[in-house]
Design a protein around this motif. Structure first.
Motif, mmCIF file in Angstrom:
data_model
loop_
_atom_site.group_PDB
_atom_site.id
_atom_site.type_symbol
_atom_site.label_atom_id
_atom_site.label_comp_id
_atom_site.label_asym_id
_atom_site.label_seq_id
_atom_site.Cartn_x
_atom_site.Cartn_y
_atom_site.Cartn_z
ATOM 1 N N GLU A 192 -82.443 -21.567 -58.868
ATOM 2 C CA GLU A 192 -81.779 -22.602 -59.662
ATOM 3 C C GLU A 192 -82.006 -23.947 -58.978
ATOM 4 O OE1 GLU A 192 -77.790 -21.633 -61.136
ATOM 5 O OE2 GLU A 192 -78.048 -19.614 -60.304
ATOM 6 N N ALA A 193 -82.563 -24.902 -59.709
ATOM 7 C CA ALA A 193 -82.916 -26.198 -59.127
ATOM 8 C C ALA A 193 -81.719 -27.132 -59.003
ATOM 9 C CB ALA A 193 -84.009 -26.860 -59.965
ATOM 10 N N PHE A 194 -80.715 -26.979 -59.853
ATOM 11 C CA PHE A 194 -79.495 -27.784 -59.788
ATOM 12 C C PHE A 194 -78.307 -26.839 -59.875
ATOM 13 C CE2 PHE A 194 -82.552 -30.925 -61.207
ATOM 14 C CZ PHE A 194 -82.148 -32.098 -60.568
ATOM 15 N N ALA A 195 -77.629 -26.618 -58.768
ATOM 16 C CA ALA A 195 -76.492 -25.696 -58.781
ATOM 17 C C ALA A 195 -75.561 -26.051 -57.623
ATOM 18 C CB ALA A 195 -76.970 -24.248 -58.676
ATOM 19 N N SER A 196 -74.609 -25.167 -57.351
ATOM 20 C CA SER A 196 -73.698 -25.315 -56.221
ATOM 21 C C SER A 196 -73.237 -23.903 -55.840
ATOM 22 C CB SER A 196 -72.488 -26.181 -56.611
ATOM 23 O OG SER A 196 -71.576 -25.427 -57.394
ATOM 24 N N PRO A 197 -72.585 -23.752 -54.691
ATOM 25 C CA PRO A 197 -72.080 -22.421 -54.341
ATOM 26 C C PRO A 197 -71.093 -21.869 -55.365
ATOM 27 C CG PRO A 197 -72.091 -23.840 -52.413
ATOM 28 C CD PRO A 197 -72.387 -24.718 -53.593
ATOM 29 N N LEU A 198 -70.505 -22.749 -56.170
ATOM 30 C CA LEU A 198 -69.477 -22.312 -57.118
ATOM 31 C C LEU A 198 -70.043 -21.885 -58.465
ATOM 32 C CD1 LEU A 198 -66.768 -25.039 -56.395
ATOM 33 C CD2 LEU A 198 -66.849 -22.673 -55.553
ATOM 34 N N ASN A 199 -71.244 -22.342 -58.826
ATOM 35 C CA ASN A 199 -71.744 -21.974 -60.157
ATOM 36 C C ASN A 199 -73.093 -21.276 -60.141
ATOM 37 O OD1 ASN A 199 -73.591 -24.023 -59.685
ATOM 38 N ND2 ASN A 199 -73.117 -25.183 -61.537
ATOM 39 N N ALA A 200 -73.713 -21.103 -58.958
ATOM 40 C CA ALA A 200 -74.978 -20.372 -58.908
ATOM 41 C C ALA A 200 -74.724 -18.893 -59.139
ATOM 42 C CB ALA A 200 -75.649 -20.579 -57.544
ATOM 43 N N GLN A 201 -75.658 -18.234 -59.824
ATOM 44 C CA GLN A 201 -75.545 -16.793 -60.004
ATOM 45 C C GLN A 201 -75.635 -16.105 -58.637
ATOM 46 O OE1 GLN A 201 -74.914 -14.955 -62.755
ATOM 47 N NE2 GLN A 201 -74.677 -16.821 -63.987
ATOM 48 N N PRO A 202 -74.871 -15.023 -58.425
ATOM 49 C CA PRO A 202 -74.745 -14.433 -57.085
ATOM 50 C C PRO A 202 -76.063 -14.056 -56.426
ATOM 51 C CG PRO A 202 -73.115 -13.508 -58.565
ATOM 52 C CD PRO A 202 -74.017 -14.344 -59.421
ATOM 53 N N GLU A 203 -77.043 -13.593 -57.199
ATOM 54 C CA GLU A 203 -78.297 -13.124 -56.603
ATOM 55 C C GLU A 203 -79.371 -14.201 -56.548
ATOM 56 O OE1 GLU A 203 -78.277 -11.920 -60.984
ATOM 57 O OE2 GLU A 203 -76.897 -12.272 -59.339
ATOM 58 N N ASN A 204 -79.096 -15.407 -57.045
ATOM 59 C CA ASN A 204 -80.112 -16.454 -57.116
ATOM 60 C C ASN A 204 -80.106 -17.345 -55.884
ATOM 61 O OD1 ASN A 204 -80.705 -15.529 -59.654
ATOM 62 N ND2 ASN A 204 -79.865 -17.294 -60.742
#
Length: 413
Positions: free
Chosen positions: A235-247
């Motif tokens: 994921e190019a734009f994310a955070s620890p709170l919204n990234a999918q667990p395995e990504n």
């Protein structure tokens, strides 16, 4: 009669090339087409008469066009005056409102600066973690609040400002991330979680309006991408709170997000060397998306030059007037497919999925990954856009079946 016969035959006469291109010849031919008064037609000097008549006709024609131009200019000037009278007061009012808003922003930034100082003072203090069973949330709070200083608020307000919480699902995912990425280096999970949550709370704002920037791609859509491009989807734009667990993921704040697996900022990570497939859903802000577009095209150029397979699956607002998005759509060298999702046909994952508001979300199994995701409808149509380097197209070909699978994943939540 002799004159009239001569006048009608001159335009059709085949003249020598030298004379045919002369101004004199053109004047005679044009004059021959003019209907002359009787007194001119009886002149003993027909050539001079034709020249005079042609000059008079041309002058009249120019006078008419000049009058039209003057009239148009006057109309334009009047229209400009009316527009200025209508817009100038509005522009002045807008400037006043903008100055007032800028003053509010300056005050808010000053307050946040003080809060950031509190973050740094808490980086070495002990953070306690408690589980509130009645609310099904995990709470994080620095123990030595009296050591923070710098924030001139009441004790109750200070508690609210520095205490943060996660629902159980978000806590379990974050805890597993920390054990994978920071466990071997040591460190305290509660302190790392609090620092990250405190930073994100500033981004969201006191009323939580920033949660919309954390809306994400549905889990089913990521599952479809993994089927198409393999397990290593980032994921190019994310955070620890919204990234999918395995990504794997990039995020804005490496200092607070690294313990949970962040690769760093999108604008600094070397995608062109790493290769692979990345979902790219930036905050919907025109300036940022314009910078993103420039960097994406540069990365794809570099990947092409090095023969690296690189794919970006873009999740963007369908804004036809956006210059940044237009540059990506015009990049026919890299664009392989696109689709538009009407606003009311699909949903994003809610940006506040980690909060107490969603603490009662039940999992379909004991694995936190498979919990039902809280969904939220977007504010506009969504554009899905596939961009691939040459080697990326060869490695993972995108056709209509892949696009349909992705559209289905977005629209059946």
């Amino acid at each position: 009669m002799l004159f009239e016969s001569w006048a009608t035959t001159v335009p059709q006469a085949k003249l020598p090339a030298r004379l045919d291109s002369s101004c004199c010849t053109r004047s005679i031919v044009k004059a021959a087409a003019i209907k002359l008064p009787a007194d001119v037609r009886k002149s003993s000097q027909p050539l001079q008469a034709y020249k005079d008549a042609a000059a008079t006709a041309s002058s009249d024609l120019l006078d008419d066009r000049a009058k039209q131009d003057i009239a148009a200019s006057q109309t334009l000037s009047e229209a400009r005056r009316v527009v200025e009278e209508a817009l100038v007061p509005r522009a002045k009012a807008f400037a006043v409102d903008m100055n007032a808003e800028l003053d509010d922003v300056k005050r808010a930034l000053a307050c946040r600066l003080e809060e950031q100082r509190a973050v740094h003072k808490c980086s070495s203090c002990v953070v306690s973690q408690t589980f509130n069973e009645s609310k099904n949330i995990h709470e994080f709070r620095p123990e030595n609040l009296h050591d923070l200083g710098g924030v001139n608020v009441s004790e109750q307000a200070r508690n609210q400002m520095v205490q943060h919480a996660l629902n159980t699902r978000a806590h379990d995912i974050l805890r597993r991330r920390f054990e994978v990425h920071a466990g071997s280096r040591g460190g305290d999970f509660a302190t790392a979680a609090w620092r990250m949550l405190h930073r994100m709370a500033h981004l969201y704002g006191p009323d939580g309006r920033g949660f919309n920037w954390q809306m994400g791609t549905p889990r089913a859509a990521f599952a479809a991408l993994r089927r198409d491009f393999g397990a290593n989807v980032g994921e190019a734009f994310a955070s620890p709170l919204n990234a999918q667990p395995e990504n794997s993921f990039c995020s804005a704040f490496l200092d607070t997000d690294a313990p949970f697996g962040s690769l760093g900022s999108f604008f600094e990570y070397d995608f062109a060397s790493a290769g692979g497939c990345f979902e790219c859903g930036p905050p919907y802000e025109e300036g940022l998306m314009s910078l993103m577009s420039d960097r994406l095209l540069m990365l794809l150029d570099r990947a092409d030059a090095s023969g690296t397979p690189l794919t970006f699956v873009m999740v963007l607002p369908h804004w036809p007037l956006s210059e940044g998005i237009a540059r990506l759509l015009d990049a026919s060298k890299y664009r392989t497919a696109h689709a538009i999702l009407p606003k009311r046909s699909h949903c994003y994952v809610s940006g506040d999925r980690h909060t107490a508001r969603h603490s009662q979300v039940k999992a379909k199994s004991a694995v936190p990954d498979s919990a039902d995701e809280p969904l939220a409808q977007g504010e506009c149509d969504t554009l899905l856009l596939w961009l691939q380097s040459s080697r990326g197209k060869e490695t993972h070909r995108v056709d209509a079946s892949h696009v349909n699978e992705q559209v289905h994943a977005w629209t059946t939540n």
